[in-house]
Design a protein around this motif. Structure first.
Motif, PDB file in Angstrom:
ATOM      1  N   PRO A 186     -10.570   3.227  -7.111  1.00 61.41           N
ATOM      2  CA  PRO A 186     -10.554   3.579  -6.060  1.00 61.41           C
ATOM      3  C   PRO A 186      -8.876   3.115  -5.807  1.00 61.41           C
ATOM      4  CG  PRO A 186     -11.723   1.363  -7.000  1.00 61.41           C
ATOM      5  CD  PRO A 186     -11.334   3.091  -7.846  1.00 61.41           C
ATOM      6  N   ARG A 187      -7.949   2.406  -6.705  1.00 63.43           N
ATOM      7  CA  ARG A 187      -6.634   2.410  -6.989  1.00 63.43           C
ATOM      8  C   ARG A 187      -5.645   3.161  -6.619  1.00 63.43           C
ATOM      9  NH1 ARG A 187      -4.675   1.219 -11.354  1.00 63.43           N
ATOM     10  NH2 ARG A 187      -3.158  -0.334 -11.146  1.00 63.43           N
ATOM     11  N   VAL A 188      -5.993   4.829  -7.145  1.00 66.82           N
ATOM     12  CA  VAL A 188      -5.127   6.162  -7.413  1.00 66.82           C
ATOM     13  C   VAL A 188      -5.516   6.540  -6.013  1.00 66.82           C
ATOM     14  CG1 VAL A 188      -6.081   8.194  -8.089  1.00 66.82           C
ATOM     15  CG2 VAL A 188      -5.830   6.205 -10.016  1.00 66.82           C
ATOM     16  N   VAL A 189      -7.521   6.364  -5.400  1.00 63.39           N
ATOM     17  CA  VAL A 189      -7.593   7.288  -3.949  1.00 63.39           C
ATOM     18  C   VAL A 189      -6.458   6.199  -3.088  1.00 63.39           C
ATOM     19  CG1 VAL A 189      -9.296   7.031  -2.711  1.00 63.39           C
ATOM     20  CG2 VAL A 189      -9.732   7.835  -5.037  1.00 63.39           C
ATOM     21  N   ALA A 190      -6.590   5.331  -3.317  1.00 67.12           N
ATOM     22  CA  ALA A 190      -5.995   4.319  -1.996  1.00 67.12           C
ATOM     23  C   ALA A 190      -3.667   4.481  -1.747  1.00 67.12           C
ATOM     24  CB  ALA A 190      -6.176   3.037  -2.284  1.00 67.12           C
TER      25      ALA A 190
ATOM     26  N   PHE B 154      -0.884  -5.343  -4.148  1.00 65.34           N
ATOM     27  CA  PHE B 154      -2.408  -4.939  -3.285  1.00 65.34           C
ATOM     28  C   PHE B 154      -3.094  -4.918  -4.366  1.00 65.34           C
ATOM     29  CE2 PHE B 154      -0.064  -5.160   1.058  1.00 65.34           C
ATOM     30  CZ  PHE B 154      -0.676  -6.817   1.296  1.00 65.34           C
ATOM     31  N   ASN B 155      -2.166  -4.396  -5.800  1.00 68.96           N
ATOM     32  CA  ASN B 155      -3.592  -3.946  -6.418  1.00 68.96           C
ATOM     33  C   ASN B 155      -4.028  -2.302  -6.691  1.00 68.96           C
ATOM     34  OD1 ASN B 155      -4.293  -4.269  -9.267  1.00 68.96           O
ATOM     35  ND2 ASN B 155      -6.368  -4.846  -8.348  1.00 68.96           N
ATOM     36  N   GLY B 156      -3.246  -1.614  -6.112  1.00 64.70           N
ATOM     37  CA  GLY B 156      -3.421  -0.252  -5.993  1.00 64.70           C
ATOM     38  C   GLY B 156      -2.215  -0.080  -7.732  1.00 64.70           C
ATOM     39  N   ASP B 157      -2.615   1.945  -7.136  1.00 61.62           N
ATOM     40  CA  ASP B 157      -1.490   2.706  -8.287  1.00 61.62           C
ATOM     41  C   ASP B 157      -0.228   1.856  -8.240  1.00 61.62           C
ATOM     42  OD1 ASP B 157      -0.397   4.274 -10.362  1.00 61.62           O
ATOM     43  OD2 ASP B 157      -2.538   5.282 -10.903  1.00 61.62           O
ATOM     44  N   LYS B 158       0.366   1.392  -8.544  1.00 66.73           N
ATOM     45  CA  LYS B 158       1.978   0.709  -8.310  1.00 66.73           C
ATOM     46  C   LYS B 158       3.186   2.785  -9.023  1.00 66.73           C
ATOM     47  CE  LYS B 158       6.635  -1.643  -9.401  1.00 66.73           C
ATOM     48  NZ  LYS B 158       6.850  -1.968 -10.145  1.00 66.73           N
ATOM     49  N   ASP B 159       2.613   2.968 -10.069  1.00 67.05           N
ATOM     50  CA  ASP B 159       3.343   4.002 -10.761  1.00 67.05           C
ATOM     51  C   ASP B 159       2.928   5.271 -10.276  1.00 67.05           C
ATOM     52  OD1 ASP B 159       4.545   4.927 -13.435  1.00 67.05           O
ATOM     53  OD2 ASP B 159       2.387   5.852 -13.549  1.00 67.05           O
TER      54      ASP B 159
ATOM     55  N   LEU C  22      -6.933   0.337   3.204  1.00 68.72           N
ATOM     56  CA  LEU C  22      -7.282   1.104   2.098  1.00 68.72           C
ATOM     57  C   LEU C  22      -7.035   0.421   0.576  1.00 68.72           C
ATOM     58  CD1 LEU C  22      -4.112   3.582   2.825  1.00 68.72           C
ATOM     59  CD2 LEU C  22      -7.641   4.011   2.895  1.00 68.72           C
ATOM     60  N   PHE C  23      -6.622  -1.075   0.298  1.00 69.31           N
ATOM     61  CA  PHE C  23      -6.773  -1.862  -0.423  1.00 69.31           C
ATOM     62  C   PHE C  23      -7.688  -3.087  -0.430  1.00 69.31           C
ATOM     63  CE2 PHE C  23      -2.181   0.089  -0.113  1.00 69.31           C
ATOM     64  CZ  PHE C  23      -2.112   1.115  -1.519  1.00 69.31           C
TER      65      PHE C  23
END
Length: 316
Positions: A97-101, A282-287, A153-154
């Protein structure tokens, strides 16, 4: 067509040269992380509101007021359609879900502030003096969606705070739009003692924004960036597919002139830098968001002139 392409390409290359200065200063540690954060605060809190207020210092007319309403409607519809399409097009095989968001956020939201306003200012010969005037509406509506749908989203719906979202919406840029709109509708022209400082501060927008973007790009993971296939679909959607859909819709609706070009130019801008900040906060995929932001910005040197050139053909 060639003239529009040449003009747009030249202005974008100038902006990229300014980004290069920011990249170099960051590489030399002149623009450290703390300095970049300070510059972002100055840009957000002081310079951008001044740009917007100055842009609203136009003679009031029914045509401009009508164009403002049309732009607001078009921009709102764009965000709704982009949100719906991103749910279908950016999921793929990635179940995290982090990647998707982060992929969805980077697909929907454009760099309408940092890159859009400088472009509208630089391309005044194409979009007219109303460029930033209409662009300010885009920024406001973009912020509304970003701090509501973007946050959702997050977060789970039950964790979403409407109060916090409303508090974040009350940004200096929004206040700038409210002040500028009040002055425009009231037919009020700022006295020189106020108008001149506002204009001077607003003129800092383009170089300051480009320095910041250059510094942010310098911090990207260049070794791994081009190898991450997850970044390419959001970039293609953000830089090519969504602007082409917007172009087809605007042309089909019979829109033309400044409203047409402003809406198109801002939807054709690369991924927003805020997508990286949101992914981190919001704990997504920052990279991944950072890779998409960098690739999208670099690719825009080709995609933006091509979109504008195509628009010029349809408007002929």
């Amino acid at each position: 067509m060639f003239e529009a392409f040449q003009t747009t390409l030249m202005q974008i290359l100038i902006l990229f040269l300014l980004m290069g200065v920011g990249f170099f200063l960051s590489r030399r540690q002149v623009l450290g992380e703390g300095a970049v954060k300070s510059l972002i605060r100055i840009l957000f809190d002081v310079v951008t509101p001044c740009v917007i207020i100055d842009a609203f210092q136009l003679e009031r007319s029914a045509e401009r007021a009508g164009g403002l309403a049309v732009a607001a409607l078009v921009i709102s519809l764009y965000h709704i359609v982009a949100i719906l399409l991103s749910r279908v097009l950016t999921f793929g095989r990635h179940r995290d879900p982090r990647v998707v968001a982060s992929r969805r956020l980077c697909t929907i939201y454009t760099n309408c502030g940092f890159m859009g306003l400088p472009l509208l200012t630089a391309l005044a010969t194409l979009v007219g003096p109303e460029g930033v005037f209409y662009g300010s509406v885009f920024i406001t509506i973009n912020n509304v969606f970003l701090w509501t749908q973007g946050v959702l989203l997050f977060q789970k719906k039950e964790d979403f705070s409407l109060r916090a979202a409303l508090r974040n919406l009350l940004s200096p840029s929004v206040f700038g739009v409210l002040i500028g709109l009040a002055l425009f509708l009231g037919g009020v022209t700022l006295p020189t003692l106020l108008a001149q400082p506002v204009e001077y501060l607003g003129s800092m927008n383009t170089p300051l924004a480009m320095l910041i973007i250059g510094a942010l790009i310098e911090r990207s993971d260049w070794e791994r960036m081009f190898a991450d296939r997850r970044a390419y679909l959001p970039v293609l959607l953000r830089n090519i597919a969504f602007p082409l859909l917007t172009l087809a819709a605007l042309w089909g609706l019979g829109l033309h002139g400044s409203v047409f070009l402003c809406c198109l130019l801002l939807t054709a801008c690369p991924t927003a830098g805020n997508c990286v900040i949101f992914s981190e906060n919001f704990n997504g995929d920052k990279d991944l968001a950072s890779k998409i932001f960098t690739l999208s910005t670099l690719f825009s040197v080709v995609s933006l002139p091509c979109i504008i050139a195509l628009a010029s053909i349809l408007l002929c």
